[in-house]
Design a protein around this motif. Structure first.
Motif, PDB file in Angstrom:
ATOM      1  N   MET A 193      45.556  49.620  58.459  1.00  0.00           N
ATOM      2  CA  MET A 193      46.888  49.252  58.020  1.00  0.00           C
ATOM      3  C   MET A 193      46.744  48.523  56.687  1.00  0.00           C
ATOM      4  O   MET A 193      45.958  47.603  56.551  1.00  0.00           O
ATOM      5  CB  MET A 193      47.525  48.363  59.077  1.00  0.00           C
ATOM      6  N   ASP A 194      47.518  48.925  55.700  1.00  0.00           N
ATOM      7  CA  ASP A 194      47.385  48.307  54.393  1.00  0.00           C
ATOM      8  C   ASP A 194      48.214  47.035  54.273  1.00  0.00           C
ATOM      9  O   ASP A 194      49.053  46.721  55.104  1.00  0.00           O
ATOM     10  CB  ASP A 194      47.714  49.288  53.278  1.00  0.00           C
ATOM     11  N   THR A 195      47.948  46.312  53.218  1.00  0.00           N
ATOM     12  CA  THR A 195      48.566  45.009  53.012  1.00  0.00           C
ATOM     13  C   THR A 195      50.074  45.097  52.843  1.00  0.00           C
ATOM     14  O   THR A 195      50.813  44.274  53.390  1.00  0.00           O
ATOM     15  CB  THR A 195      47.939  44.326  51.779  1.00  0.00           C
ATOM     16  N   SER A 196      50.556  46.078  52.112  1.00  0.00           N
ATOM     17  CA  SER A 196      52.006  46.192  51.905  1.00  0.00           C
ATOM     18  C   SER A 196      52.727  46.509  53.207  1.00  0.00           C
ATOM     19  O   SER A 196      53.835  46.024  53.442  1.00  0.00           O
ATOM     20  CB  SER A 196      52.339  47.233  50.839  1.00  0.00           C
ATOM     21  N   GLN A 197      52.103  47.293  54.055  1.00  0.00           N
ATOM     22  CA  GLN A 197      52.710  47.594  55.356  1.00  0.00           C
ATOM     23  C   GLN A 197      52.749  46.332  56.221  1.00  0.00           C
ATOM     24  O   GLN A 197      53.740  46.080  56.906  1.00  0.00           O
ATOM     25  CB  GLN A 197      51.933  48.698  56.068  1.00  0.00           C
ATOM     26  N   ASN A 198      51.689  45.540  56.176  1.00  0.00           N
ATOM     27  CA  ASN A 198      51.662  44.271  56.913  1.00  0.00           C
ATOM     28  C   ASN A 198      52.770  43.349  56.430  1.00  0.00           C
ATOM     29  O   ASN A 198      53.456  42.716  57.235  1.00  0.00           O
ATOM     30  CB  ASN A 198      50.319  43.566  56.754  1.00  0.00           C
ATOM     31  N   LYS A 199      52.942  43.268  55.116  1.00  0.00           N
ATOM     32  CA  LYS A 199      53.986  42.413  54.555  1.00  0.00           C
ATOM     33  C   LYS A 199      55.364  42.886  54.996  1.00  0.00           C
ATOM     34  O   LYS A 199      56.226  42.071  55.333  1.00  0.00           O
ATOM     35  CB  LYS A 199      53.900  42.395  53.030  1.00  0.00           C
ATOM     36  N   ASP A 200      55.580  44.196  54.989  1.00  0.00           N
ATOM     37  CA  ASP A 200      56.865  44.747  55.423  1.00  0.00           C
ATOM     38  C   ASP A 200      57.146  44.404  56.881  1.00  0.00           C
ATOM     39  O   ASP A 200      58.272  44.069  57.241  1.00  0.00           O
ATOM     40  CB  ASP A 200      56.895  46.267  55.238  1.00  0.00           C
ATOM     41  N   GLN A 201      56.124  44.481  57.703  1.00  0.00           N
ATOM     42  CA  GLN A 201      56.287  44.176  59.120  1.00  0.00           C
ATOM     43  C   GLN A 201      56.597  42.699  59.327  1.00  0.00           C
ATOM     44  O   GLN A 201      57.451  42.343  60.140  1.00  0.00           O
ATOM     45  CB  GLN A 201      55.026  44.574  59.894  1.00  0.00           C
ATOM     46  N   VAL A 202      55.939  41.840  58.581  1.00  0.00           N
ATOM     47  CA  VAL A 202      56.195  40.408  58.688  1.00  0.00           C
ATOM     48  C   VAL A 202      57.615  40.098  58.229  1.00  0.00           C
ATOM     49  O   VAL A 202      58.337  39.323  58.867  1.00  0.00           O
ATOM     50  CB  VAL A 202      55.152  39.600  57.881  1.00  0.00           C
ATOM     51  N   VAL A 203      58.049  40.715  57.147  1.00  0.00           N
ATOM     52  CA  VAL A 203      59.410  40.510  56.653  1.00  0.00           C
ATOM     53  C   VAL A 203      60.420  40.970  57.694  1.00  0.00           C
ATOM     54  O   VAL A 203      61.414  40.283  57.951  1.00  0.00           O
ATOM     55  CB  VAL A 203      59.614  41.246  55.300  1.00  0.00           C
ATOM     56  N   GLU A 204      60.171  42.111  58.310  1.00  0.00           N
ATOM     57  CA  GLU A 204      61.079  42.617  59.343  1.00  0.00           C
ATOM     58  C   GLU A 204      61.154  41.650  60.531  1.00  0.00           C
ATOM     59  O   GLU A 204      62.239  41.349  61.034  1.00  0.00           O
ATOM     60  CB  GLU A 204      60.621  43.994  59.823  1.00  0.00           C
ATOM     61  N   LEU A 205      60.002  41.151  60.971  1.00  0.00           N
ATOM     62  CA  LEU A 205      59.992  40.180  62.072  1.00  0.00           C
ATOM     63  C   LEU A 205      60.730  38.901  61.700  1.00  0.00           C
ATOM     64  O   LEU A 205      61.496  38.359  62.499  1.00  0.00           O
ATOM     65  CB  LEU A 205      58.552  39.845  62.463  1.00  0.00           C
ATOM     66  N   LYS A 206      60.522  38.427  60.484  1.00  0.00           N
ATOM     67  CA  LYS A 206      61.218  37.217  60.033  1.00  0.00           C
ATOM     68  C   LYS A 206      62.724  37.435  60.022  1.00  0.00           C
ATOM     69  O   LYS A 206      63.487  36.560  60.445  1.00  0.00           O
ATOM     70  CB  LYS A 206      60.747  36.820  58.635  1.00  0.00           C
ATOM     71  N   ASN A 207      63.158  38.578  59.545  1.00  0.00           N
ATOM     72  CA  ASN A 207      64.592  38.882  59.502  1.00  0.00           C
ATOM     73  C   ASN A 207      65.192  38.920  60.900  1.00  0.00           C
ATOM     74  O   ASN A 207      66.265  38.362  61.142  1.00  0.00           O
ATOM     75  CB  ASN A 207      64.857  40.194  58.775  1.00  0.00           C
ATOM     76  N   ARG A 208      64.504  39.576  61.805  1.00  0.00           N
ATOM     77  CA  ARG A 208      65.005  39.661  63.182  1.00  0.00           C
ATOM     78  C   ARG A 208      65.026  38.290  63.838  1.00  0.00           C
ATOM     79  O   ARG A 208      65.951  37.945  64.571  1.00  0.00           O
ATOM     80  CB  ARG A 208      64.164  40.632  64.007  1.00  0.00           C
ATOM     81  N   PHE A 209      63.996  37.476  63.577  1.00  0.00           N
ATOM     82  CA  PHE A 209      63.959  36.133  64.149  1.00  0.00           C
ATOM     83  C   PHE A 209      65.083  35.279  63.568  1.00  0.00           C
ATOM     84  O   PHE A 209      65.727  34.519  64.290  1.00  0.00           O
ATOM     85  CB  PHE A 209      62.598  35.482  63.904  1.00  0.00           C
ATOM     86  N   ASN A 210      65.338  35.409  62.272  1.00  0.00           N
ATOM     87  CA  ASN A 210      66.445  34.669  61.660  1.00  0.00           C
ATOM     88  C   ASN A 210      67.785  35.085  62.259  1.00  0.00           C
ATOM     89  O   ASN A 210      68.663  34.244  62.464  1.00  0.00           O
ATOM     90  CB  ASN A 210      66.443  34.850  60.146  1.00  0.00           C
ATOM     91  N   GLN A 211      67.952  36.365  62.537  1.00  0.00           N
ATOM     92  CA  GLN A 211      69.180  36.836  63.190  1.00  0.00           C
ATOM     93  C   GLN A 211      69.315  36.197  64.567  1.00  0.00           C
ATOM     94  O   GLN A 211      70.403  35.788  64.971  1.00  0.00           O
ATOM     95  CB  GLN A 211      69.182  38.353  63.313  1.00  0.00           C
ATOM     96  N   PHE A 212      68.204  36.118  65.276  1.00  0.00           N
ATOM     97  CA  PHE A 212      68.213  35.475  66.593  1.00  0.00           C
ATOM     98  C   PHE A 212      68.629  34.012  66.466  1.00  0.00           C
ATOM     99  O   PHE A 212      69.467  33.527  67.228  1.00  0.00           O
ATOM    100  CB  PHE A 212      66.832  35.585  67.251  1.00  0.00           C
ATOM    101  N   LEU A 213      68.052  33.307  65.497  1.00  0.00           N
ATOM    102  CA  LEU A 213      68.384  31.896  65.304  1.00  0.00           C
ATOM    103  C   LEU A 213      69.856  31.707  64.947  1.00  0.00           C
ATOM    104  O   LEU A 213      70.506  30.780  65.449  1.00  0.00           O
ATOM    105  CB  LEU A 213      67.502  31.282  64.217  1.00  0.00           C
ATOM    106  N   GLU A 214      70.379  32.577  64.110  1.00  0.00           N
ATOM    107  CA  GLU A 214      71.799  32.490  63.749  1.00  0.00           C
ATOM    108  C   GLU A 214      72.680  32.688  64.975  1.00  0.00           C
ATOM    109  O   GLU A 214      73.677  31.982  65.158  1.00  0.00           O
ATOM    110  CB  GLU A 214      72.132  33.522  62.675  1.00  0.00           C
TER     111      GLU A 214
END
Length: 56
Positions: free
Chosen positions: A1-22
């Motif tokens: 898995m490349d670095t950009s894909q890892n970053k995209d996955q982390v960003v997606e998880l952060k977004n979903r977690f922020n939605q949960f917090l909201e």
């Protein structure tokens, strides 16, 4: 898995977690029913599954 894909996955998880917090912050404890609590638990379970799948 490349670095950009890892970053995209982390960003997606952060977004979903922020939605949960909201969603969690918008809930009024006195008016929250079991269905809403169950939905929040399901969201957390989904986030955990997604995070676990990214670890592999």
């Amino acid at each position: 898995m490349d670095t950009s894909q890892n970053k995209d996955q982390v960003v997606e998880l952060k977004n979903r977690f922020n939605q949960f917090l909201e969603t969690l912050e918008a809930i009024e404890p006195e008016k929250t029913g079991l269905q809403e609590i169950d939905r929040l638990i399901m969201l957390l379970d989904e986030l955990e599954e997604q995070m676990d799948s990214y670890k592999k």
